[in-house]
Design a protein around this motif. Structure first.
Motif, PDB file in Angstrom:
ATOM      1  N   SER A   1       7.616 -28.291  60.727  1.00  0.00           N
ATOM      2  CA  SER A   1       7.530 -27.619  61.961  1.00  0.00           C
ATOM      3  C   SER A   1       6.191 -27.574  62.390  1.00  0.00           C
ATOM      4  CB  SER A   1       7.921 -26.301  62.024  1.00  0.00           C
ATOM      5  OG  SER A   1       7.977 -25.630  63.351  1.00  0.00           O
TER       6      SER A   1
ATOM      7  N   SER B   1      12.482 -34.568  58.280  1.00  0.00           N
ATOM      8  CA  SER B   1      12.728 -34.401  59.755  1.00  0.00           C
ATOM      9  C   SER B   1      11.618 -33.236  60.015  1.00  0.00           C
ATOM     10  CB  SER B   1      14.045 -34.034  60.212  1.00  0.00           C
ATOM     11  OG  SER B   1      15.099 -35.265  59.771  1.00  0.00           O
ATOM     12  N   GLN B   2      11.153 -33.165  61.124  1.00  0.00           N
ATOM     13  CA  GLN B   2      10.345 -32.240  61.704  1.00  0.00           C
ATOM     14  C   GLN B   2      11.183 -31.460  63.003  1.00  0.00           C
ATOM     15  OE1 GLN B   2       6.481 -32.798  64.199  1.00  0.00           O
ATOM     16  NE2 GLN B   2       6.078 -33.236  62.009  1.00  0.00           N
ATOM     17  N   ASP B   3      11.022 -30.392  62.867  1.00  0.00           N
ATOM     18  CA  ASP B   3      11.573 -29.659  64.176  1.00  0.00           C
ATOM     19  C   ASP B   3      10.922 -29.936  65.481  1.00  0.00           C
ATOM     20  OD1 ASP B   3      13.405 -28.233  62.309  1.00  0.00           O
ATOM     21  OD2 ASP B   3      12.120 -26.323  62.091  1.00  0.00           O
TER      22      ASP B   3
ATOM     23  N   THR C   1      15.679 -33.560  66.438  1.00  0.00           N
ATOM     24  CA  THR C   1      14.775 -33.364  65.443  1.00  0.00           C
ATOM     25  C   THR C   1      13.744 -34.877  65.576  1.00  0.00           C
ATOM     26  OG1 THR C   1      16.222 -34.525  64.058  1.00  0.00           O
ATOM     27  CG2 THR C   1      16.210 -32.066  64.009  1.00  0.00           C
TER      28      THR C   1
ATOM     29  N   PRO D   1      10.696 -27.977  68.820  1.00  0.00           N
ATOM     30  CA  PRO D   1      10.623 -26.733  69.270  1.00  0.00           C
ATOM     31  C   PRO D   1      11.058 -26.320  70.611  1.00  0.00           C
ATOM     32  CG  PRO D   1       8.297 -27.250  69.158  1.00  0.00           C
ATOM     33  CD  PRO D   1       8.987 -28.377  68.660  1.00  0.00           C
TER      34      PRO D   1
END
Length: 239
Positions: free
Chosen positions: A58, A103-105, A112, A107
């Protein structure tokens, strides 16, 4: 083209699962956008979550490139600032290669940011008198996310205002921007393995995405689409 450099970051805490939450304070920033210098403006501290192998899970506002550094334009995924290491316990030598999918959040909306990364332990090199492993990572980042401007303004409204001088931002709250495309990046990092410290890292990449704007005042009633291609570079160095 965008470019930027960062300074000042500190470890905040570790979870039992080995994930670190880091508060990053951005200072002494510089950058260019389409050949023009972007003014350095204050930005609030950003919290980033990093797995023990360096994957950024994140990235807060950094997933958009940081509005204060790129005046709101950036490629989602630019927040992968740390080198991607082998799995814990895996012994590697110069020339060894390992792959990671993660995967990266995202926001501020739906979706994703997915990474396909291949890393290689290239060589050893001395950096400021310290022995460092040089790790090079090739990353492909397909994008299919929708940015909710209300969520972005809630988190970064003051930052965007400072960067662009924009007014009447509340009117954008009902809008959205859909990103579809792909980026390819090369990251070279220098890591002191004995001290478990990253000494410096440099990332360069190209992106080709389309953006679909909806519900934004001043645009046509129908959704507006445009393409966005370019390149970027960013660096991080221990001081």
């Amino acid at each position: 083209m965008t470019s930027r450099r960062w300074s000042a970051g500190r470890w905040s805490r570790w979870t039992d699962a080995g994930t670190a939450t880091i508060e990053v304070t951005v200072s002494d920033t510089s950058g260019t956008l389409n050949g023009s210098e972007v003014p350095s403006t204050p930005a609030p501290p950003i919290q980033i979550q990093i797995a023990s192998d360096g994957r950024v899970l994140s990235a807060g506002g950094l997933s958009l490139g940081g509005a204060a550094q790129t005046q709101g334009f950036g490629f989602p995924g630019m927040g992968q600032l740390t080198p991607i290491l082998p799995d814990d316990g895996d012994a590697v030598s110069v020339g060894d290669t390992w792959g990671k999918e993660f995967s990266q959040d995202f926001p501020f909306g739906d979706g994703t940011i997915d990474f396909s990364a291949t890393s290689t332990y290239v060589r050893n090199e001395t950096v400021n008198g310290r022995e460092a492993a040089v790790i090079q990572t090739q990353m492909t980042v397909p994008i299919d996310v929708t940015l909710d401007l209300a969520k972005l303004l809630d988190a970064l409204g003051p930052e965007i205002t400072g960067a662009t001088g924009a007014s009447g931002l509340d009117a954008l709250g009902g809008g959205s921007i859909a990103y579809v495309g792909q980026g390819t990046f090369t990251q070279t990092s220098f890591v002191d393995l004995a001290a478990s410290e990253m000494l410096k890292t440099q990332s360069d990449g190209d992106f080709d995405i389309s953006m679909r704007f909806e519900g934004i005042p001043g645009l046509a009633d129908a959704p507006v689409e445009m393409s966005f291609t370019g390149s970027f570079s960013q660096g991080l160095e221990l001081r």
